[in-house]
Design an enzyme around this catalytic site. Structure first.
Site, PDB file in Angstrom:
ATOM      1  N   GLU A   1      15.612 -28.137 -41.541  1.00 10.38           N
ATOM      2  CA  GLU A   1      16.132 -29.057 -42.572  1.00 10.38           C
ATOM      3  C   GLU A   1      15.503 -30.440 -42.482  1.00 10.38           C
ATOM      4  OE1 GLU A   1      18.716 -28.283 -45.174  1.00 10.38           O
ATOM      5  OE2 GLU A   1      17.411 -29.946 -45.719  1.00 10.38           O
TER       6      GLU A   1
ATOM      7  N   LYS B   1       4.818 -31.049 -46.753  1.00 10.34           N
ATOM      8  CA  LYS B   1       6.219 -30.906 -47.179  1.00 10.34           C
ATOM      9  C   LYS B   1       6.338 -30.077 -48.461  1.00 10.34           C
ATOM     10  CE  LYS B   1       7.570 -35.279 -44.990  1.00 10.34           C
ATOM     11  NZ  LYS B   1       7.672 -36.729 -45.207  1.00 10.34           N
TER      12      LYS B   1
ATOM     13  N   GLY C   1       5.904 -52.466 -39.525  1.00  5.99           N
ATOM     14  CA  GLY C   1       6.324 -51.181 -38.960  1.00  5.99           C
ATOM     15  C   GLY C   1       6.708 -50.151 -40.013  1.00  5.99           C
TER      16      GLY C   1
ATOM     17  N   LYS D   1       7.053 -30.633 -39.809  1.00  6.73           N
ATOM     18  CA  LYS D   1       6.489 -30.048 -41.047  1.00  6.73           C
ATOM     19  C   LYS D   1       5.046 -29.638 -40.858  1.00  6.73           C
ATOM     20  CE  LYS D   1       6.109 -34.585 -41.155  1.00  6.73           C
ATOM     21  NZ  LYS D   1       7.102 -35.600 -40.831  1.00  6.73           N
TER      22      LYS D   1
ATOM     23  N   GLY E   1      13.759 -41.922 -40.386  1.00  7.12           N
ATOM     24  CA  GLY E   1      14.668 -42.770 -39.617  1.00  7.12           C
ATOM     25  C   GLY E   1      15.542 -41.938 -38.698  1.00  7.12           C
TER      26      GLY E   1
ATOM     27  N   VAL F   1      11.597 -31.876 -44.192  1.00 10.94           N
ATOM     28  CA  VAL F   1      11.297 -32.413 -45.534  1.00 10.94           C
ATOM     29  C   VAL F   1      12.443 -33.325 -45.966  1.00 10.94           C
ATOM     30  CG1 VAL F   1      10.787 -31.859 -47.933  1.00 10.94           C
ATOM     31  CG2 VAL F   1      10.108 -30.270 -46.132  1.00 10.94           C
TER      32      VAL F   1
ATOM     33  N   THR G   1      12.400 -41.423 -31.713  1.00 13.86           N
ATOM     34  CA  THR G   1      13.395 -41.923 -32.670  1.00 13.86           C
ATOM     35  C   THR G   1      14.382 -40.828 -33.070  1.00 13.86           C
ATOM     36  OG1 THR G   1      11.633 -43.322 -33.514  1.00 13.86           O
ATOM     37  CG2 THR G   1      13.588 -43.117 -34.886  1.00 13.86           C
TER      38      THR G   1
ATOM     39  N   GLY H   1      13.715 -35.992 -44.607  1.00 14.77           N
ATOM     40  CA  GLY H   1      14.559 -36.597 -43.568  1.00 14.77           C
ATOM     41  C   GLY H   1      15.999 -36.145 -43.673  1.00 14.77           C
TER      42      GLY H   1
HETATM   43  N1  HSE Z   1       5.755 -40.383 -42.450  1.00 21.48           N
HETATM   44  C1  HSE Z   1       6.806 -39.895 -43.274  1.00 21.48           C
HETATM   45  C2  HSE Z   1       7.015 -40.815 -44.456  1.00 21.48           C
HETATM   46  C3  HSE Z   1       8.127 -39.784 -42.575  1.00 21.48           C
HETATM   47  O1  HSE Z   1       6.401 -41.867 -44.565  1.00 21.48           O
HETATM   48  O2  HSE Z   1       7.817 -40.431 -45.304  1.00 21.48           O
HETATM   49  C4  HSE Z   1       8.265 -38.554 -41.754  1.00 21.48           C
HETATM   50  O3  HSE Z   1       8.176 -37.399 -42.520  1.00 21.48           O
END
Ligand code: HSE
Length: 451
Positions: free
Chosen positions: A126, A202, A184, A102, A306, A129, A12, A131
């Site tokens: 960057e 994180k 999902g 991370k 995302g 943590v 992704t 996104g």
């Molecule tokens: N699995 C993480 C979350 C996203 O649910 O925020 C990727 O860091």
């Protein structure tokens, strides 16, 4: 001369990253000087939603990190191995690294940054943590002059999505999790998210940047959201709180002057006052709330995962390195000899606002020393004097109560909910031990901390 990228992983985030790099129109002009040279994947024949130039894809990931023409390795594989080994090989080969990993940084940051500083290369993260939320560079640069007191985040979208739905639908954790998996929003194996491990990775990274030292992951107190119930969410709401999975690192203010300076770093479900900015962060969104001097309070908000948002963070790191290399190139253009001796990507002196120079591990204070408010729910016999006995046990351990409510019965049992004033966690636990030994107490189904 174009800067060559070796991309590890075309999932992704890898796909999102390639899409930005292949479509530079209207973005920063420096992107036009960045070329995707190789892309390492596990399954070369898988259909892809990005059109890469012919011959770029390979399954030989080692060949990418050892390719002498690659300037920046972008690691988007996830997981610990082979990611860690490939990052280290890239560093030893003099390549800069951009990663969203991370888990690797939280566990092997020491090894990776020691190697990077020795090799004179950057390792930027960057995307690791929050996104797409810019928070790593702001902590290093824009907020760098502040003395940070605390950093508190909703930094796991999966758990925030589940807790938000539990609140709006008044549903139970197991049902909402199952539905989130179907849709999902949660992984088939949701452990890392719902047990708080992803948030712990994180906050280890954020705390390290905010407080200028390394953090041992095993020192972080970590409790997930499995035990949060619809009943507690409803009580919290009535009392003026929203339950969130918070990750928090703060300076520990010791009672005794001779206690060494330490931090408190923890991940757990928390009752957040509805008036606090973090209470309004819902669904998959993330937010990081920073408190420092002299800035006061500042909050970063956005999508924590995302393709597009995370790729935005990845490419911002690539751009930062491209900017540094461009400056260096301009400096060496004057001397042909210097250019021959210094390949384009080799940095003589790392930029102090982009590199990591932490040398020590931060001391972490034990949870018993935490001073916080608590919420606790008790199931008791419904008979005279029970609330009085609860109050006496709390008083015996210097726990002062802010509120105590008994609104109903669960079968034959009375349900009593208590919120304390600020109390030392050790004292609160001692009071609970004494309460547990009372005949009238059936059980203590929930104990939660309050922000
Ligand atoms: N699995 C993480 C979350 C996203 O649910 O925020 C990727 O860091």
């Amino acid at each position: 001369m174009a800067l060559k990228i070796g991309l590890l992983g075309l999932g992704t985030v890898g796909t999102g990253t390639a899409q930005i790099l292949l479509d530079s129109q209207g973005r920063h002009p420096l992107l036009q000087e960045i070329e995707i040279h190789r892309v390492g994947v596990r399954s070369p024949d898988k259909p892809r939603s990005v059109q890469l130039p012919d011959g770029v894809i390979t399954t030989d990931l080692e060949a990418i990190v050892t390719d002498p023409t690659v300037d920046i390795v972008v690691e988007l594989l996830g997981g610990l191995e082979p990611a860690r080994s490939l990052i280290l090989k890239a560093i030893v080969g003099g390549k800069h690294v951009v990663t969203a990993n991370k888990a690797v940084i939280a566990r092997y940051g020491d090894e990776i940054y020691t190697a990077a500083n020795k090799a004179g290369v950057y390792v930027l993260l960057e995307a690791a943590v929050g996104g797409g939320i810019p928070v790593i560079q702001p902590l290093k640069q824009s907020l760098g002059v502040n003395r940070i007191h605390a950093i508190t985040g909703i930094i796991n979208g999966t758990t925030n999505y589940i807790l938000t739905r539990m609140q709006t639908e008044k549903g139970e954790f197991a049902d909402i999790l199952a539905d989130a998996q179907q849709l999902g929003y949660a992984e088939a194996d949701p452990t890392a998210d719902i047990d708080g491990l992803d948030a712990a990775d994180k906050i280890a990274i954020l705390a390290s940047l905010a407080f200028g030292g390394r953090i041992k992951l095993q020192d972080i107190y970590c409790e997930g959201i499995r035990k949060v119930s619809a009943t507690d969410i409803a009580y919290a709401e009535k009392l003026g709180f929203t339950i969130k999975l918070l990750a928090r690192a703060s300076r520990y203010e010791p009672a005794a002057d001779n206690t060494p300076e330490a931090l408190q770093v923890r991940v757990h479900p928390t009752l957040v006052p509805q008036t606090h900015p973090l209470a309004s962060i819902s669904g998959v969104y993330n937010a990081i709330f920073v408190e420092g001097e002299p800035i006061g309070q500042v909050m970063f908000y956005g999508r924590g995962a995302g393709a597009g948002p995370t790729a935005s963070a990845v490419v911002s790191d690539i751009l930062n390195i491209a900017g540094v290399l461009k400056t260096k190139e301009a400096g060496t253009q004057k001397s042909v000899q210097s250019k021959i001796q210094n390949p384009k990507s080799k940095i003589d002196t790392l930029h102090p606002l982009l590199s990591c120079s932490h040398q020590h591990y931060c001391a972490i204070a034990p949870m018993n020393e935490l001073v916080t408010r608590f919420y606790a729910r008790f199931l008791t016999q419904d008979r005279p004097g029970v609330i009085g006995k609860l109050g006496t046990c709390f008083g015996n351990h210097s726990v002062s109560l802010e509120s105590i409510v008994q609104t109903g019965l669960q079968g034959e049992l009375a349900e009593i909910v208590v919120v304390t004033h600020d109390v030392r966690e050790g004292n609160f636990r001692q009071a609970l031990d004494e309460i547990n030994s009372l005949d009238a107490i059936d059980s203590i189904p929930s104990i939660l901390r309050v922000l």
